[in-house]
Write a protein that holds these residues in place. Structure first.
Motif, PDB file in Angstrom:
ATOM      1  N   VAL A  99       0.707  -1.146  -0.049  1.00 24.98           N
ATOM      2  CA  VAL A  99      -0.106   0.041   0.157  1.00 24.98           C
ATOM      3  C   VAL A  99       0.924   1.153  -0.175  1.00 24.98           C
ATOM      4  O   VAL A  99       1.732   1.360   0.956  1.00 24.98           O
ATOM      5  N   ASP A 100       0.485   2.229  -0.898  1.00 25.94           N
ATOM      6  CA  ASP A 100       1.161   3.340  -0.925  1.00 25.94           C
ATOM      7  C   ASP A 100       0.469   4.488   0.234  1.00 25.94           C
ATOM      8  O   ASP A 100      -0.665   4.777  -0.077  1.00 25.94           O
ATOM      9  N   LEU A 101       1.188   4.575   1.300  1.00 24.69           N
ATOM     10  CA  LEU A 101       0.824   5.018   2.270  1.00 24.69           C
ATOM     11  C   LEU A 101       0.472   6.864   1.896  1.00 24.69           C
ATOM     12  O   LEU A 101      -0.226   7.626   2.499  1.00 24.69           O
ATOM     13  N   SER A 102       1.315   7.150   0.928  1.00 26.04           N
ATOM     14  CA  SER A 102       1.286   8.659   0.667  1.00 26.04           C
ATOM     15  C   SER A 102      -0.108   8.985  -0.149  1.00 26.04           C
ATOM     16  O   SER A 102      -0.545  10.005  -0.007  1.00 26.04           O
ATOM     17  N   VAL A 103      -0.427   7.900  -0.903  1.00 22.92           N
ATOM     18  CA  VAL A 103      -1.798   7.943  -1.537  1.00 22.92           C
ATOM     19  C   VAL A 103      -2.698   8.359  -0.678  1.00 22.92           C
ATOM     20  O   VAL A 103      -3.895   9.084  -0.577  1.00 22.92           O
ATOM     21  N   VAL A 104      -2.793   7.145   0.574  1.00 21.46           N
ATOM     22  CA  VAL A 104      -3.967   7.128   1.574  1.00 21.46           C
ATOM     23  C   VAL A 104      -3.854   8.561   2.282  1.00 21.46           C
ATOM     24  O   VAL A 104      -4.887   9.117   2.410  1.00 21.46           O
ATOM     25  N   ASP A 105      -2.972   8.895   2.806  1.00 20.57           N
ATOM     26  CA  ASP A 105      -2.619  10.317   3.172  1.00 20.57           C
ATOM     27  C   ASP A 105      -3.240  11.284   2.631  1.00 20.57           C
ATOM     28  O   ASP A 105      -3.774  12.312   3.104  1.00 20.57           O
ATOM     29  N   ASP A 106      -2.884  11.372   1.211  1.00 19.67           N
ATOM     30  CA  ASP A 106      -3.327  12.402   0.326  1.00 19.67           C
ATOM     31  C   ASP A 106      -5.048  12.397   0.255  1.00 19.67           C
ATOM     32  O   ASP A 106      -5.674  13.587   0.532  1.00 19.67           O
ATOM     33  N   ILE A 107      -5.531  11.464   0.153  1.00 19.53           N
ATOM     34  CA  ILE A 107      -6.893  10.984  -0.102  1.00 19.53           C
ATOM     35  C   ILE A 107      -7.630  11.521   1.573  1.00 19.53           C
ATOM     36  O   ILE A 107      -8.444  12.566   1.288  1.00 19.53           O
ATOM     37  N   ILE A 108      -7.292  11.030   2.260  1.00 20.26           N
ATOM     38  CA  ILE A 108      -7.768  11.497   3.765  1.00 20.26           C
ATOM     39  C   ILE A 108      -7.525  12.840   3.987  1.00 20.26           C
ATOM     40  O   ILE A 108      -8.666  13.724   4.351  1.00 20.26           O
ATOM     41  N   THR A 149     -11.708   1.449  -4.454  1.00 27.41           N
ATOM     42  CA  THR A 149     -11.278   2.761  -4.047  1.00 27.41           C
ATOM     43  C   THR A 149     -11.468   2.811  -2.423  1.00 27.41           C
ATOM     44  O   THR A 149     -12.574   3.621  -2.030  1.00 27.41           O
ATOM     45  N   PRO A 150     -10.943   1.824  -1.710  1.00 22.58           N
ATOM     46  CA  PRO A 150     -11.442   1.839  -0.162  1.00 22.58           C
ATOM     47  C   PRO A 150     -11.182   3.166   0.684  1.00 22.58           C
ATOM     48  O   PRO A 150     -12.134   3.396   1.374  1.00 22.58           O
ATOM     49  N   THR A 151     -10.046   3.753   0.577  1.00 20.06           N
ATOM     50  CA  THR A 151      -9.882   4.772   1.337  1.00 20.06           C
ATOM     51  C   THR A 151     -10.892   6.251   0.925  1.00 20.06           C
ATOM     52  O   THR A 151     -11.323   6.809   2.090  1.00 20.06           O
ATOM     53  N   TYR A 152     -10.950   6.253  -0.353  1.00 24.67           N
ATOM     54  CA  TYR A 152     -12.219   7.264  -0.951  1.00 24.67           C
ATOM     55  C   TYR A 152     -13.475   7.259   0.024  1.00 24.67           C
ATOM     56  O   TYR A 152     -13.951   7.827   0.329  1.00 24.67           O
ATOM     57  N   CYS A 153     -13.997   5.883  -0.301  1.00 20.82           N
ATOM     58  CA  CYS A 153     -15.066   5.610   0.425  1.00 20.82           C
ATOM     59  C   CYS A 153     -15.087   5.714   1.754  1.00 20.82           C
ATOM     60  O   CYS A 153     -16.078   6.348   2.256  1.00 20.82           O
ATOM     61  N   ALA A 154     -14.079   5.437   2.597  1.00 22.12           N
ATOM     62  CA  ALA A 154     -14.096   5.516   3.888  1.00 22.12           C
ATOM     63  C   ALA A 154     -13.916   6.999   4.238  1.00 22.12           C
ATOM     64  O   ALA A 154     -14.720   7.310   5.115  1.00 22.12           O
TER      65      ALA A 154
END
Length: 273
Positions: A99-108, A149-154
């Motif tokens: 998992v690219d955590l930078s992508v996760v962080d950007d979305i959140i 798109t799990p982080t987006y949906c969350a």
């Protein structure tokens, strides 16, 4: 949100997609519209196409600057009475791989943290207005998530939950809280393919229906075009029952610590508090 009165509206992410569509619709209705986004050239192009529309460069991911931005924007536009938190990003994620955590962080940060910070910074000003609106933007995928798109949906599910809490806490104030719940719309949120996908609702149709709802359904808490119904009301969800339980649960929380008698229905809800 009263469309017949002249509002001063700030729309983050107003340079493209749903944000631009709403900005142009509100502008045509005679409101003062300020679009905000990262790309100055894009904002300038939109403003030039809509004489009188204003713009401000803002990167919502720069959380440290949001408080100062709020102070500056309200000083320049003291009549500001509507905030629309439209800025958002959506990216595919394969959780079976690294998992690219930078992508996760950007979305959140973009979809969740920034709207919370900006709303908090602007609320003292908005509460001083005779009538004001905070519009959050969730998604049909907040209710029926798309697994790719799990982080987006969350983040959109979190926005929905937070919007309900904000609305409840602002009861009795001059600020109403609306939640815009888009379906799949022809924008470039996920690239050119989405913008041209015939399965998606056209942007013009979406904007037209949203404006109609705002104009005719003054009691609406969620702005729901019909295309989003299958996602919003999947399964056996009962909106009326949920609203009743929500009021019950939060009424109990509000009176916590005080002596009162509980009905049988209230007592049955207590374990969920």
């Amino acid at each position: 949100m009263n469309l017949t009165e002249k509002n001063t509206i700030l729309i983050t992410g107003g340079g493209s997609g749903l944000g631009r569509g709403l900005a142009e619709a509100f502008h045509k209705l005679g409101n003062t519209v300020i679009i905000a986004g990262r790309r100055k050239d894009v904002l300038q192009t939109v403003a030039a196409a809509n004489p009188g529309m204003q713009y401000e460069v803002l990167d919502v991911q720069n959380l440290a600057k949001l408080k100062n931005f709020a102070a500056d924007i309200t000083a320049e536009y003291p009549g500001l009475n509507v905030l629309i938190n439209m800025a958002g990003i959506m990216k595919l994620e394969n959780l079976n791989e690294a998992v690219d955590l930078s992508v996760v962080d950007d979305i959140i940060t973009t979809n969740l943290t920034a709207p919370l910070h900006l709303t908090a910074a602007l609320l003292p000003h908005l509460k001083q207005q005779p009538k004001a609106t905070v519009m959050t933007v969730s998604s049909g995928l907040a209710f029926t998530p798309m697994a790719m798109t799990p982080t987006y949906c969350a983040t959109k599910a979190a926005i929905h939950s937070w919007s309900g809490s904000l609305r409840y806490q602002l009861k009795g104030s001059s600020v109403e809280v609306l939640e815009l719940v888009p379906p799949y719309v022809q924008t470039k949120l996920m690239g050119e393919q989405q913008a041209n996908d015939p399965r998606a609702m056209t942007l013009n149709d979406f904007i037209s229906e949203v404006i109609q709802i705002l104009a005719t359904q003054s009691d609406a808490k969620e702005i729901l075009v019909k295309n989003v119904y299958p996602l919003r009301f999947a399964g056996d969800f009962n909106a009326e029952k949920f609203d009743l339980f929500f009021e019950l649960l939060n009424g109990m929380s509000r009176s916590s610590g005080s002596e009162r008698d509980y009905s049988h229905e209230e007592a049955s809800a207590a374990p969920y508090c």
